[in-house]
Design a protein around this motif. Structure first.
Motif: not given
Length: 539
Positions: A380-385, A320-324, A387-389, A403-415
């Protein structure tokens, strides 16, 4: 968010190995009643569903293929629909008893005497020592984050799939220009090297063995090369109690160990691989391949005072790329044949460093009601813009058969830490439950295709799903072209070809039709393995 029964058909050769592993587990010193019950249940289920009788099947390489048998071959298992916070086959998310951390590896049940002996996987042949490949890596040119494209389509209406290698005129893979052709494989890892450009395959599984071979497809000349790094071999007895994994001096006579179920990322001119099955162990140490120096080494991060991820395979590892300008490595889920996990760990890579520094950080307690349940074989796929990753997690298997078919999002902070999980309902043509499927981010889109589906589900060749991260809608599409069937593979690797609106599908497996099986032959005529690279151009 549904479950289903395990898909029928598959690799018959895997079934006896799983049965042997279950019996070995039940025969271990002082087994618990629960261990006896699980081993007997698994073996009985396999006998019933596969009608194995006394048919002799080939010896296999260990519990990585053992566990696949439960997914591919238990055609009459009773997987029930699951909610995102429940798991009938693996321990409950509310289970207060947590396994103690293990710091280097988890043993896999030993083979029986009927298993054929394996050659020393670490010793190089004389011919292999002479093979050289020079990577052309310029980190200064690699400024784009994964998935960034030069021109982002406003919407996706379809795709065209074509073979990059072998060429369409050479479907057998014996192009005159290639003096080396890689071994077909699945459950390997692969990374895209943008400044070369090239695609690197690492390890994987064949039908009857693990693979140690490293292969690179040069995308300038579309030619394969075998890569033989100089190796700092891992000590045979890895350390315990939080100490570092021992390494030995650089030795030109050793090769990279065979492995499968691991995950790899490319960052700052180096490839980092984590976990998987190596020899007879599940692992949680890093392998580091410095492309420019052609050196492979092994190291372990953590000590006895830190929370170190348990050894596992079939997990996800996201860069995951971070803002810094730094990066975070994010590990989630996986299993060790006995237990599935839903823990999330992060590790920071500083901007001027090529490998992680500091300590693992465990984020988001797995008991949280808003966290995904324990699973393996998810994506697990990473999306960055600007504002955030964010990491988008989809599907997988809970335990052995659900089998599972659920879809989740987790935000990775600047730290570099995970902030919180969010369950995404989504609208439109939502993909069904699946595991070991293909997924990656390209532009603002998460693309998902293929995988192992429940028994009563089937998808036509070329089907893929697109999630638009901007408005959280799903659309379903069908790719055209001679290689569209590659989108339905499982155990493959899907990569974004940076700077273009194109995906790369690397290797993998698919089920043969009955007509194809009649002429296939081999140890497992039901299973087709691939060593190709397919490009999917989105339009």
């Amino acid at each position: 968010m549904g479950g289903g029964e395990v898909q029928g058909g598959g690799v018959k050769a895997l079934s006896s190995a799983f049965e042997r592993a279950a019996e070995a587990d039940s025969a271990a010193a002082e087994p618990t009643e629960e261990q006896r019950r699980r081993a007997a249940t698994h073996a009985a289920s396999l006998r019933k569903s596969l009608s194995l009788g006394n048919k002799k099947t080939p010896a296999l390489h260990g519990s990585f293929t053992d566990e696949l048998a439960s997914v591919l071959k238990r055609s009459k298992s009773s997987g029930a629909a699951l909610k995102h916070d429940a798991d009938a086959d693996s321990p409950s998310a509310d289970d207060s008893a947590q396994p103690e951390p293990q710091n280097s590896s988890t043993s896999i049940p030993a083979k029986t005497e009927s298993d054929s002996p394996q050659p020393d996987p670490r010793r190089l042949s004389s011919a292999a020592k002479t093979k050289k490949f020079q990577f052309k890596v310029d980190v200064s040119e690699e400024t784009q984050a994964p998935g960034v494209v030069a021109e982002v389509p406003n919407s996706i209406s379809g795709a065209t799939a074509t073979l990059l290698w072998p060429p369409a005129s050479d479907s057998d893979g014996d192009a005159a220009a290639n003096t080396f052709v890689p071994q077909p494989r699945y459950f390997h890892s692969a990374v895209y090297i943008p400044s070369h450009p090239a695609v690197l395959f690492i390890g994987g599984s064949a039908v009857d063995s693990l693979i140690g071979e490293i292969a690179v497809l040069d995308l300038n000349e579309y030619q394969w090369h075998e890569v033989v790094p100089r190796v700092f071999p891992r000590a045979q007895s890895t350390s315990r109690g939080g100490e570092s994994v021992k390494t030995m001096r650089l030795d030109e006579n050793f090769q990279v160990e065979s492995r499968a179920g691991h995950k790899s990322v490319y960052v700052n001119g180096e490839v980092l691989s984590l976990g998987g099955v190596i020899e007879k162990q599940y692992c949680n140490f890093f392998d580091n391949f410095m492309l420019g120096a052609n050196v492979w080494s092994t190291y372990f991060i953590g000590d006895k005072n830190e929370e170190v991820p348990e050894a596992r395979c079939d997990h996800s590892l996201s860069l995951v790329p971070l803002q810094d300008g730094a990066h975070a490595l994010v590990l989630f889920g996986g299993w060790n044949l006995t237990d599935c996990f839903n823990d999330l760990h992060t590790l920071r890579i500083e901007p001027d460093k090529m490998k992680p520094q500091g300590a693992w950080r465990r984020c988001l307690a797995e008991k949280e009601k808003t966290a995904p349940c324990r699973r393996r074989g998810h994506s697990a796929a990473v999306y960055s813009d600007d504002v955030s990753s964010r990491i988008y997690l989809f599907g997988g298997l809970a335990g052995f058969s659900s089998f599972l078919g659920d879809f989740w999002e987790v935000e990775i902070g600047t730290n570099g830490t995970a902030e919180n999980w969010s369950l995404i309902e989504g609208t439109g043509s939502v993909p069904g439950p699946r595991a070991y499927h293909n997924s990656c981010v390209i532009g603002p889109y998460v693309v998902i295709s293929g995988g192992i589906l429940p028994e009563d589900k089937k998808e036509d060749d070329g089907i893929f799903y697109v999630f638009d991260c901007r408005d959280q809608t799903w659309t379903k599409h069908c790719a055209a072209g001679p290689a569209a069937g590659a989108l339905q593979r499982y155990g493959a690797v899907m990569l974004a070809r940076q700077g273009t609106p194109s995906l790369l599908i690397c290797g993998g497996a698919a089920q043969r039709t009955e007509a194809e099986q009649s002429t296939a032959g081999g140890l497992s005529p039901e299973l087709a393995l691939f060593n190709d690279v397919v490009q999917v151009d989105l339009v």
